[in-house]
Design an enzyme around this catalytic site. Sequence first.
Site, PDB file in Angstrom:
ATOM      1  N   GLY A  10      38.183  30.306  42.261  1.00 12.33           N
ATOM      2  CA  GLY A  10      36.951  31.001  42.652  1.00 12.33           C
ATOM      3  C   GLY A  10      36.149  31.403  41.421  1.00 12.33           C
ATOM      4  CG  LEU A  12      36.883  37.832  39.401  1.00 12.83           C
ATOM      5  CD1 LEU A  12      36.205  38.229  38.088  1.00 12.83           C
ATOM      6  CD2 LEU A  12      37.006  39.065  40.309  1.00 12.83           C
ATOM      7  CB  ALA A  60      37.601  37.979  49.241  1.00 13.97           C
ATOM      8  CB  THR A 101      33.187  44.660  47.884  1.00 17.34           C
ATOM      9  OG1 THR A 101      31.777  44.536  47.950  1.00 17.34           O
ATOM     10  CG2 THR A 101      33.675  45.240  49.204  1.00 17.34           C
ATOM     11  CG  ASP A 102      28.692  46.320  45.874  1.00 20.30           C
ATOM     12  OD1 ASP A 102      29.395  45.366  46.290  1.00 20.30           O
ATOM     13  OD2 ASP A 102      27.480  46.182  45.634  1.00 20.30           O
ATOM     14  CE1 TYR A 125      33.654  40.820  51.434  1.00 16.34           C
ATOM     15  CE2 TYR A 125      31.733  42.134  50.875  1.00 16.34           C
ATOM     16  CZ  TYR A 125      32.858  41.436  50.488  1.00 16.34           C
ATOM     17  OH  TYR A 125      33.204  41.360  49.163  1.00 16.34           O
ATOM     18  CE  LYS A 129      37.065  42.682  49.249  1.00 18.26           C
ATOM     19  NZ  LYS A 129      37.909  41.672  48.565  1.00 18.26           N
TER      20      LYS A 129
HETATM   21  N1  LIG Z   1      30.635  37.500  44.749  1.00 16.94           N
HETATM   22  C1  LIG Z   1      30.195  38.743  44.670  1.00 16.94           C
HETATM   23  O1  LIG Z   1      29.015  39.002  44.424  1.00 16.94           O
HETATM   24  C2  LIG Z   1      31.166  39.887  44.875  1.00 16.94           C
HETATM   25  C3  LIG Z   1      30.679  41.212  44.835  1.00 16.94           C
HETATM   26  C4  LIG Z   1      31.593  42.267  44.980  1.00 16.94           C
HETATM   27  C5  LIG Z   1      32.938  42.004  45.163  1.00 16.94           C
HETATM   28  N2  LIG Z   1      33.373  40.698  45.233  1.00 16.94           N
HETATM   29  C6  LIG Z   1      34.820  40.435  45.423  1.00 16.94           C
HETATM   30  O2  LIG Z   1      35.249  39.715  44.286  1.00 16.94           O
HETATM   31  C7  LIG Z   1      36.333  38.858  44.632  1.00 16.94           C
HETATM   32  C8  LIG Z   1      36.090  37.460  44.071  1.00 16.94           C
HETATM   33  O3  LIG Z   1      34.880  36.926  44.588  1.00 16.94           O
HETATM   34  P1  LIG Z   1      34.324  35.516  44.109  1.00 16.94           P
HETATM   35  O4  LIG Z   1      32.851  35.630  44.020  1.00 16.94           O
HETATM   36  O5  LIG Z   1      35.095  35.024  42.934  1.00 16.94           O
HETATM   37  O6  LIG Z   1      34.690  34.609  45.386  1.00 16.94           O
HETATM   38  P2  LIG Z   1      34.887  33.030  45.545  1.00 16.94           P
HETATM   39  O7  LIG Z   1      34.259  32.271  44.447  1.00 16.94           O
HETATM   40  O8  LIG Z   1      34.461  32.711  46.943  1.00 16.94           O
HETATM   41  O9  LIG Z   1      36.480  32.858  45.435  1.00 16.94           O
HETATM   42  C9  LIG Z   1      37.336  33.284  46.451  1.00 16.94           C
HETATM   43  C10 LIG Z   1      38.608  32.477  46.364  1.00 16.94           C
HETATM   44  O10 LIG Z   1      39.500  32.894  47.399  1.00 16.94           O
HETATM   45  C11 LIG Z   1      40.118  31.740  47.971  1.00 16.94           C
HETATM   46  N3  LIG Z   1      40.548  32.041  49.330  1.00 16.94           N
HETATM   47  C12 LIG Z   1      39.751  32.324  50.386  1.00 16.94           C
HETATM   48  N4  LIG Z   1      40.510  32.542  51.478  1.00 16.94           N
HETATM   49  C13 LIG Z   1      41.800  32.431  51.081  1.00 16.94           C
HETATM   50  C14 LIG Z   1      43.042  32.554  51.768  1.00 16.94           C
HETATM   51  N5  LIG Z   1      43.100  32.821  53.080  1.00 16.94           N
HETATM   52  N6  LIG Z   1      44.198  32.378  51.056  1.00 16.94           N
HETATM   53  C15 LIG Z   1      44.138  32.061  49.739  1.00 16.94           C
HETATM   54  N7  LIG Z   1      43.003  31.928  49.044  1.00 16.94           N
HETATM   55  C16 LIG Z   1      41.833  32.103  49.715  1.00 16.94           C
HETATM   56  C17 LIG Z   1      39.007  30.701  47.937  1.00 16.94           C
HETATM   57  O11 LIG Z   1      39.541  29.390  48.055  1.00 16.94           O
HETATM   58  P3  LIG Z   1      38.786  28.298  49.004  1.00 16.94           P
HETATM   59  O12 LIG Z   1      37.328  28.354  48.635  1.00 16.94           O
HETATM   60  O13 LIG Z   1      39.442  27.022  48.665  1.00 16.94           O
HETATM   61  O14 LIG Z   1      39.027  28.759  50.422  1.00 16.94           O
HETATM   62  C18 LIG Z   1      38.390  30.966  46.568  1.00 16.94           C
HETATM   63  O15 LIG Z   1      39.091  30.266  45.562  1.00 16.94           O
HETATM   64  C19 LIG Z   1      36.470  38.973  46.150  1.00 16.94           C
HETATM   65  O16 LIG Z   1      37.490  39.898  46.430  1.00 16.94           O
HETATM   66  C20 LIG Z   1      35.150  39.564  46.611  1.00 16.94           C
HETATM   67  O17 LIG Z   1      35.295  40.324  47.797  1.00 16.94           O
HETATM   68  C21 LIG Z   1      32.518  39.639  45.076  1.00 16.94           C
END
Ligand SMILES: NC(=O)c1ccc[n+]([C@@H]2O[C@H](COP(=O)([O-])OP(=O)(O)OC[C@H]3O[C@@H](n4cnc5c(N)ncnc54)[C@H](OP(=O)(O)O)[C@@H]3O)[C@@H](O)[C@H]2O)c1
Length: 294
Positions: A10, A12, A60, A101-102, A125, A129
């Site tokens: 992902g 992060l 997530a 998350t925020d 969501y 969370k």
């Molecule tokens: N993006 C933002 O702006 C933001 C803001 C605040 C907080 N966050 C938090 O930050 C964290 C990382 O976000 P990100 O932007 O890096 O997200 P991301 O790029 O969508 O990465 C999420 C990863 O989780 C994997 N995943 C999803 N469902 C799964 C499952 N059931 N079992 C195992 N792996 C699974 C996905 O794999 P697949 O794609 O192959 O399913 C993907 O590799 C999350 O906890 C999110 O809630 C994000």
Amino acid sequence: MRIAVVGANGQLGRDVAQAFAENGDEVCALIHSQIEVTDFDSVWRVLAQLEPQVIVNTAAMHHVEDCEREPKRAFAVNSLGPRNLALVARDLGAVLMHVSTDYLFDGSKGSPYDETDVPRPLNVYGNTKLAGEYFVRCTTEKHFVVRTSGLYGKHACRGKGGLNFVELMLKLARERVEVRVVADEIVSPTSTEELAQQIMVLRRIECFGLYHATAEGSCSWHDFAREIFTVTNTRINLEVASSNDFPAKVPRPKYSVLENRALKLLGLNTLRPWQDGLRDYLGVPHLCATGRAT
Ligand SMILES: NC(=O)c1ccc[n+]([C@@H]2O[C@H](COP(=O)([O-])OP(=O)(O)OC[C@H]3O[C@@H](n4cnc5c(N)ncnc54)[C@H](OP(=O)(O)O)[C@@H]3O)[C@@H](O)[C@H]2O)c1
């Protein structure tokens, strides 16, 4: 140390895995096809074999509209997933670092939220969370819950289907003469590379608990877009829009700025102003007080 990163391909997760690897740790980068967080047996099988000292959960389901459409799946991934990881971490004696998350806050406070503020999520969501956080906090003592916001980084955000906000703005600027961006949603855009470094710093201590970890300062999406165009010398007509101009199907907080209070109290806050993270991401020199590039 042996570190298991869940969600390792992902946005992060990749930067977290890289940060630990560069630090000399042994990184087990786990992607979705290797571990299914909603399935306890999968989580136990994979992690019991690896015996990591630290588990970082970046997995997530965070596409807000998808979560609203599929609340059961959102609960399974965002709430039961962290619970499964916490149960296994506890039994293995590992530290669990869980990213949150925020979007737990409703935005009505109007000033930065710290770790003592009571969450009140507006959507599925945020609720799932929050439940995930509670499961982690109630299940294993050796945990860090790290809340962040507005992530962007050099790797694609899988849950949101590709381009981060910075790349989207630059793409729109190549295709259009005018871009309209909302000025009434306030966030702290945070670079995944910086957050990964902050997570590295946090795991060195044993003050387990809840931490806010976002870039310093805050801005509207419109401010963020203006800064992107300014530092890249992009010529575009940037217009102000209101969130009412793009009615959202799912309610979101209008203000979700977090204060890194706990990190600061411990003298561990490494996150810089959001403008600095953006300049690093874009590979643009910083300006020092004299106006010289550094
Ligand atoms: N993006 C933002 O702006 C933001 C803001 C605040 C907080 N966050 C938090 O930050 C964290 C990382 O976000 P990100 O932007 O890096 O997200 P991301 O790029 O969508 O990465 C999420 C990863 O989780 C994997 N995943 C999803 N469902 C799964 C499952 N059931 N079992 C195992 N792996 C699974 C996905 O794999 P697949 O794609 O192959 O399913 C993907 O590799 C999350 O906890 C999110 O809630 C994000």
